[in-house]
Every structure is written in structure tokens, then in C-alpha cells.
Write a protein that holds these residues in place. Structure first.
Motif, PDB file in Angstrom:
ATOM      1  N   ASN B 193      69.427  50.905  37.274  1.00 45.29           N
ATOM      2  CA  ASN B 193      68.963  50.404  38.558  1.00 45.29           C
ATOM      3  C   ASN B 193      67.744  51.171  39.063  1.00 45.29           C
ATOM      4  O   ASN B 193      66.760  50.577  39.522  1.00 45.29           O
ATOM      5  CB  ASN B 193      70.105  50.517  39.576  1.00 45.29           C
ATOM      6  CG  ASN B 193      70.045  49.443  40.627  1.00 45.29           C
ATOM      7  OD1 ASN B 193      69.808  48.292  40.317  1.00 45.29           O
ATOM      8  ND2 ASN B 193      70.229  49.835  41.873  1.00 45.29           N
ATOM      9  N   MET B 194      67.833  52.505  38.988  1.00 45.30           N
ATOM     10  CA  MET B 194      66.718  53.335  39.447  1.00 45.30           C
ATOM     11  C   MET B 194      65.458  53.038  38.654  1.00 45.30           C
ATOM     12  O   MET B 194      64.384  52.809  39.199  1.00 45.30           O
ATOM     13  CB  MET B 194      67.049  54.824  39.270  1.00 45.30           C
ATOM     14  CG  MET B 194      68.254  55.301  40.021  1.00 45.30           C
ATOM     15  SD  MET B 194      67.888  55.493  41.767  1.00 45.30           S
ATOM     16  CE  MET B 194      69.408  56.201  42.335  1.00 45.30           C
ATOM     17  N   LEU B 195      65.587  53.018  37.332  1.00 45.79           N
ATOM     18  CA  LEU B 195      64.424  52.802  36.471  1.00 45.79           C
ATOM     19  C   LEU B 195      63.790  51.438  36.733  1.00 45.79           C
ATOM     20  O   LEU B 195      62.563  51.317  36.799  1.00 45.79           O
ATOM     21  CB  LEU B 195      64.831  52.934  34.997  1.00 45.79           C
ATOM     22  CG  LEU B 195      65.177  54.360  34.578  1.00 45.79           C
ATOM     23  CD1 LEU B 195      65.884  54.373  33.228  1.00 45.79           C
ATOM     24  CD2 LEU B 195      63.917  55.221  34.509  1.00 45.79           C
ATOM     25  N   ASP B 197      63.814  49.823  39.450  1.00 41.43           N
ATOM     26  CA  ASP B 197      63.134  49.940  40.730  1.00 41.43           C
ATOM     27  C   ASP B 197      61.771  50.608  40.554  1.00 41.43           C
ATOM     28  O   ASP B 197      60.746  50.137  41.059  1.00 41.43           O
ATOM     29  CB  ASP B 197      64.002  50.782  41.665  1.00 41.43           C
ATOM     30  CG  ASP B 197      63.694  50.508  43.111  1.00 41.43           C
ATOM     31  OD1 ASP B 197      64.480  49.751  43.727  1.00 41.43           O
ATOM     32  OD2 ASP B 197      62.680  51.018  43.601  1.00 41.43           O
ATOM     33  N   TRP B 198      61.742  51.714  39.809  1.00 39.43           N
ATOM     34  CA  TRP B 198      60.497  52.464  39.637  1.00 39.43           C
ATOM     35  C   TRP B 198      59.484  51.698  38.804  1.00 39.43           C
ATOM     36  O   TRP B 198      58.287  51.742  39.102  1.00 39.43           O
ATOM     37  CB  TRP B 198      60.787  53.825  38.986  1.00 39.43           C
ATOM     38  CG  TRP B 198      61.721  54.654  39.818  1.00 39.43           C
ATOM     39  CD1 TRP B 198      61.889  54.563  41.173  1.00 39.43           C
ATOM     40  CD2 TRP B 198      62.606  55.661  39.358  1.00 39.43           C
ATOM     41  NE1 TRP B 198      62.828  55.458  41.576  1.00 39.43           N
ATOM     42  CE2 TRP B 198      63.282  56.162  40.485  1.00 39.43           C
ATOM     43  CE3 TRP B 198      62.875  56.205  38.098  1.00 39.43           C
ATOM     44  CZ2 TRP B 198      64.230  57.171  40.395  1.00 39.43           C
ATOM     45  CZ3 TRP B 198      63.814  57.213  38.006  1.00 39.43           C
ATOM     46  CH2 TRP B 198      64.487  57.691  39.152  1.00 39.43           C
ATOM     47  N   THR B 201      57.966  49.274  41.185  1.00 40.07           N
ATOM     48  CA  THR B 201      57.088  49.903  42.169  1.00 40.07           C
ATOM     49  C   THR B 201      55.811  50.450  41.529  1.00 40.07           C
ATOM     50  O   THR B 201      54.706  50.180  41.995  1.00 40.07           O
ATOM     51  CB  THR B 201      57.807  51.102  42.853  1.00 40.07           C
ATOM     52  OG1 THR B 201      59.165  50.800  43.012  1.00 40.07           O
ATOM     53  CG2 THR B 201      57.164  51.413  44.197  1.00 40.07           C
ATOM     54  N   ASP B 202      55.978  51.211  40.430  1.00 37.26           N
ATOM     55  CA  ASP B 202      54.810  51.873  39.829  1.00 37.26           C
ATOM     56  C   ASP B 202      53.839  50.888  39.207  1.00 37.26           C
ATOM     57  O   ASP B 202      52.658  51.170  39.081  1.00 37.26           O
ATOM     58  CB  ASP B 202      55.267  52.860  38.747  1.00 37.26           C
ATOM     59  CG  ASP B 202      56.118  53.981  39.322  1.00 37.26           C
ATOM     60  OD1 ASP B 202      56.766  54.701  38.536  1.00 37.26           O
ATOM     61  OD2 ASP B 202      56.131  54.125  40.562  1.00 37.26           O
TER      62      ASP B 202
END
Lengths: 142, 394
Positions: B193-195, B197-198, B201-202
Motif C-alpha cells: 500500500n505504501m509503495l 502510494d509513493w 505521488t513521486d
């Protein structure tokens, strides 16, 4: 954080480490973040043993409980019974919802117990709350 | 002349008196014999050995059951000391017990009963329950022992104890398993999930609209998996954790659940009756109502509708009902919806994890109730569950 002391993160999962780093950035926290992967390395850091002889004493410890070698609770026990180290505030950041872990952490005197959220934005909120709290709280005596 | 007549009259009188006396004696004798036969019959018929001993422990009488159970014939027992049918340590200690009682009058078994071990003629031993009473016959004192062979009882007790231990061990293992599984599954999930998201975004500029949409879908899936894991953990906890029962005002609880659900304007949720006081685990009761009312709202399937919560008294139980006038459920699906992971919605269509109803069923059954569903497609569904009434008067 009001002070400029470094933050020690005791955590072994690479993605969780990135989460903390990015959340601190999102919250404009400029303190240095040092990362160690397990309890043993954490102790070496705090005691300024090799290879951490140049380490600064942290103003806050973020602690994961599930780690290899020495897990979080064992680390916590040792730190809280060491007169030199016990005053450093420790916030547990963990996935464990087990009541026993929570009880034991507070019994050992943690300053907070936070369940790692799955969602990044919630993680950012968590770190913001931690920052807010430490902005208001007086610094722990050295 | 008169003397003879007087004497004769007196003789006849005496004779009549004697006749009456004899008749009475005979009646008394018969009554006694009947009483004796009756008592004897009890001793003969008794399935349990009944043994009487004197103050020194010498066996005075035994009944047929004594031979049946111990293997000794009556003549081998009567006149012997009763410790003959006792293994050690009772064998050596019995004289002491008798002495102690005769001296102090302290009752350790008389009127109390005790589990001891008996010894048969063939030397084998077995567990038995012994009840001892005291009796006096004129100036002599006897003790009467009634014996119940409890070998079967003891065997069943042992089996039960072993099975319980096995069950407790399996339970503890399951608890650890559920915890480890949920924790180990959540870690990579969090990473994913975090990855995602990043990455979004990135690389917002570099990603196409489709790429961004895919990442959104990916995060929804991880959210769903998170809910599933939580649901499994919750489900596995029911039945393993002890119930914390308390008096709950179900009306207030349902009221609060409805408020917290914050249903959309087009769906009205009403409590039709006055809901009673029940004895339940509050976390579980909340879960049941949240799931049933939440389900009704989520799966209404119509632009507007209502959900009605009611309750009626059915003797030993309270019967609660959550009824909606939504699209209903087809007959063929009614059985399976209580199964874990069964959901009638398409993946991604809703946040339904398919655990909600399985959880409700497990909770309701753990509290000793039942749950069932009635439904007519296009007209609506009704979920009915029961809560056992408390036994003690309020």
C-alpha cells in the motif's frame, strides 16, 4: 520536535523505514533520523559502541516490536533498567494489536503505543501527532 | 352349683381374652414377618453392596450384591474383619479409623461419604463410593456401609479431562496461529500500500491517467485485504475468548449503532418496539447490530427504503428482527450467505468482505441463540436472531 536531538528508529522492515522517513519529511521534521535494524544494534547505538562510537544520544526512540535477534520488548526492558538510558522517551510503533504486548510496553514505561496504519496518509497523521506532542512537552532531562 | 357356673364363666372369659391375645400376637408376628421380608427384599434386590460391621470391624451381614461386586461368598465375609476387602493403605488404617471414631466421635465418613478403593477376591482393585451410617441394636452399635462401584464414572472423568486438555492445547495453538497469520499477512500488505502510494505521488507527471487509476484500484484491493484479515482474526477470536457478560439496554445500543452508521437520507432506520434489557457481551452485541443494520443499508439496492428493528418475546428467548424492503435475496442463496467469505456482491463493488454474516452467526450461536433469514426478491429481507433470557428473576 523543539529540540534538535536525533531520532532513533529501531525497525527492520525497509518499507516501514521509508514510511517513517517520508512521514517526517511531510511533517517538516528536520531532526536527524538514525536507523538500526534490531534491538542489539539499538543498544550498541545508545551505548556508543562500535560502529556507533560517533552517535549522538537521541531525544526520541521509535521502536518496532517485531524484530530479529533481539525483539522490541527485550530491548525496552534493557533500556528502561539502564539508569543512563531510561529517561529517553520511547514510542512503540508496531503492528501488534495483542493486549499483552500493549500491557507489557506500558508496564515498561513507554511514552506511547501506536499501531502502524496500512494507509500512508494515516501514517503521516500519526507522525504529526507525535511531533505536536513533543512540541508541547518539556524535554526529558539528560 | 353357683361356684361351678362362676368358674365356668370366668374360664370362658379368660379363654376369650387369650383368643384375642393370640390373634393380636399372630397379627403382630405377621406384620413383623412382612416388614422383615420387605427389608430383606431391599437388601436382596439392591444393586449396591450393603455391609454391616460391629465396633471392631467384624462383618455382621452382607447382601448378594456384595458377592456380585467383590467376588467373596457371604460365608467368606461374615465373621471376618472388613479390611479384607480393602487394599493398602486403607487395609492397615481402618482399625485406626474405627478407634478414632469410637474415642472422639468425630465423623470423617459417617453421614458424609467418600471415594475409596476396594479389593476384590481376585486381588484386583477398583474405585468405589462409600456411604457409612451408624445404627444401634439394643445396646450394641453397628456401622452400615453402602457401596457404589464408580469404575465407569472414573473412566469417563479421565477421558473428559484428557479431551479437555487436548482441546485447550488446540485452542491455544489456534490463537497463536491466528495472531501470527494476521500479523505476517499485514506486513507485506502495508508495504504494498505504501509503495503504491509513493509511486503515484513521486511519478504523478510521468504516469498516464490509466496508470494512476490502476494504482488507485491496487490500493483499494489492499484495503479490502486488510479488512479481510481483520475479519478473520475477529471471527477466529469468537469462541476462544471468554464472554464478558453484562446487562445491556439493547434499545440504547441499537439507537447508538444507528446514529453511528450515518445512513444516507434516502434510507430510514427505525426501532419499532421497545427493545429489552439483555445479558450479553457488549462488543459482540454491537457487532451483530452493526453488521445486520449495516448490511441492510448497504445492500438495499433501491433508491430509497427503510430498515426496521423490532423485538418480540418468545418465552425463553427474545427474538430480534432486522427487516428491510430492499431487493431481497434469492432463495437459492439463503443458506450460503452465513458462510464465511460468501458475498453476493461483485468484487470491488462494495467493501463487503463476506465475513459479516458469518461473524453474526458465530456470535449469536456462541451466546446460545439462533439466526435465520427470510427473503422475498424485490420485496426485502428479514434477519431474525434470538437471545436467551436470563435464568434468574430481575
Amino acid at each position: 520536535m523543539t529540540n534538535k536531538l536525533p531520532i532513533l528508529l529501531v525497525e527492520n522492515d525497509p518499507v516501514d523505514i521509508m514510511s517513517v522517513q517520508r512521514s517526517l519529511e511531510e511533517n517538516n521534521v528536520l531532526n536527524d533520523l538514525s536507523v538500526v535494524g534490531n534491538g542489539e544494534e539499538g543498544l550498541a547505538f545508545l551505548r556508543k559502541e562500535n560502529p556507533y562510537s560517533a552517535a549522538f544520544r537521541p531525544g526520541l526512540i521509535l521502536l518496532d516490536l517485531q524484530m530479529p535477534r533481539m525483539n522490541g520488548l527485550e530491548f525496552l526492558k534493557i533500556v528502561k533498567s539502564d539508569d543512563q538510558l531510561k529517561r529517553i522517551p520511547v514510542v512503540v510503533l508496531t503492528t501488534s494489536q495483542e493486549e499483552s504486548d500493549r500491557f507489557e510496553s506500558f508496564d515498561l514505561g513507554v511514552a506511547g503505543y501506536i499501531i502502524k496504519p496500512v494507509d500512508f496518509h494515516k501514517f503521516v497523521d500519526v507522525v504529526r501527532v507525535i511531533r505536536l506532542y513533543w512540541t508541547l512537552s518539556e524535554q526529558s532531562p539528560n | 352349683m353357683n361356684d361351678i357356673r362362676k368358674t365356668k364363666a370366668r374360664l370362658i372369659e379368660e379363654h376369650e381374652k387369650l383368643q384375642i391375645e393370640i390373634a393380636e400376637h399372630k397379627r403382630a408376628e405377621n406384620a413383623l414377618r412382612e416388614s422383615q421380608s420387605h427389608l430383606q427384599g431391599i437388601l436382596l434386590a439392591s444393586v449396591d453392596p450393603i455391609i454391616t460391621i460391629d465396633e471392631r470391624g467384624t462383618i455382621a451381614t452382607v447382601n448378594p450384591a456384595t458377592t456380585q461386586i467383590f467376588g467373596f461368598e457371604a460365608i467368606e465375609l461374615v465373621g471376618q474383619n472388613v479390611k479384607l476387602i480393602m487394599p493398602e493403605p486403607f487395609h492397615s488404617e481402618h482399625d485406626g479409623y474405627l478407634d478414632q471414631y469410637l474415642k472422639t466421635g468425630e465423623k470423617h465418613i459417617i453421614g458424609i461419604g467418600r471415594e475409596v478403593i476396594g479389593r476384590r477376591k481376585d486381588g484386583t482393585v477398583f474405585p468405589l463410593h462409600l456411604a457409612v451410617s451408624e445404627m444401634r441394636i439394643e445396646d450394641r452399635r453397628f456401622f452400615c456401609g453402602i457401596i457404589r462401584d464408580i469404575s465407569d464414572l472414573k473412566r469417563v472423568e479421565l477421558e473428559l479431562r484428557q479431551k479437555t486438555e487436548q482441546l485447550e492445547a488446540a485452542n491455544a495453538e489456534l490463537q497463536d496461529f491466528a495472531y501470527v497469520v494476521s500479523h505476517d499477512l499485514k506486513a507485506p500488505l502495508r508495504g504494498i500500500n505504501m509503495l503504491a502510494d509513493w509511486i503515484a505521488t513521486d511519478n504523478a507527471d510521468a504516469l498516464s491517467a490509466e496508470g494512476q487509476e490502476n494504482l488507485v484500484l491496487l490500493k483499494k484491493r489492499t484495503r479490502r485485504m486488510d479488512l479481510l484479515i481483520d475479519g478473520i482474526l475477529k471471527y477466529s477470536r469468537i469462541g476462544r475468548q471468554a464472554l464478558k457478560l453484562e446487562q445491556i439496554d439493547s434499545h440504547t445500543l441499537v439507537r447508538e449503532t444507528i446514529d453511528a452508521l450515518a445512513a444516507p437520507q434516502n434510507i430510514s432506520i427505525l426501532i419499532v418496539d421497545s427493545l429489552p434489557l439483555v445479558e450479553y457481551d457488549v462488543v459482540h452485541l454491537l457487532q451483530v447490530f452493526q453488521n445486520l443494520i449495516g448490511n441492510a443499508v448497504q445492500h438495499l439496492g433501491k433508491p430509497s427504503g427503510e430498515v426496521l428493528v423490532s423485538c418480540c418475546d418468545v418465552g425463553n428467548f427474545w427474538e430480534f428482527s432486522v427487516r428491510d424492503n430492499g431487493i431481497g435475496i434469492e432463495e437459492k442463496y439463503l443458506k450460503q450467505i452465513f458462510k464465511i467469505f460468501e458475498t453476493l456482491s461483485k468484487p470491488g463493488e462494495s467493501q463487503s468482505t463476506g465475513i459479516g454474516l458469518a461473524l453474526v452467526k458465530k456470535i449469536v450461536e456462541q451466546h446460545g441463540g439462533t439466526v435465520r433469514v427470510k427473503s422475498v426478491p424485490e420485496e426485502g429481507s428479514e434477519f431474525i436472531f434470538t437471545i436467551r433470557k436470563q435464568e434468574r428473576p430481575t
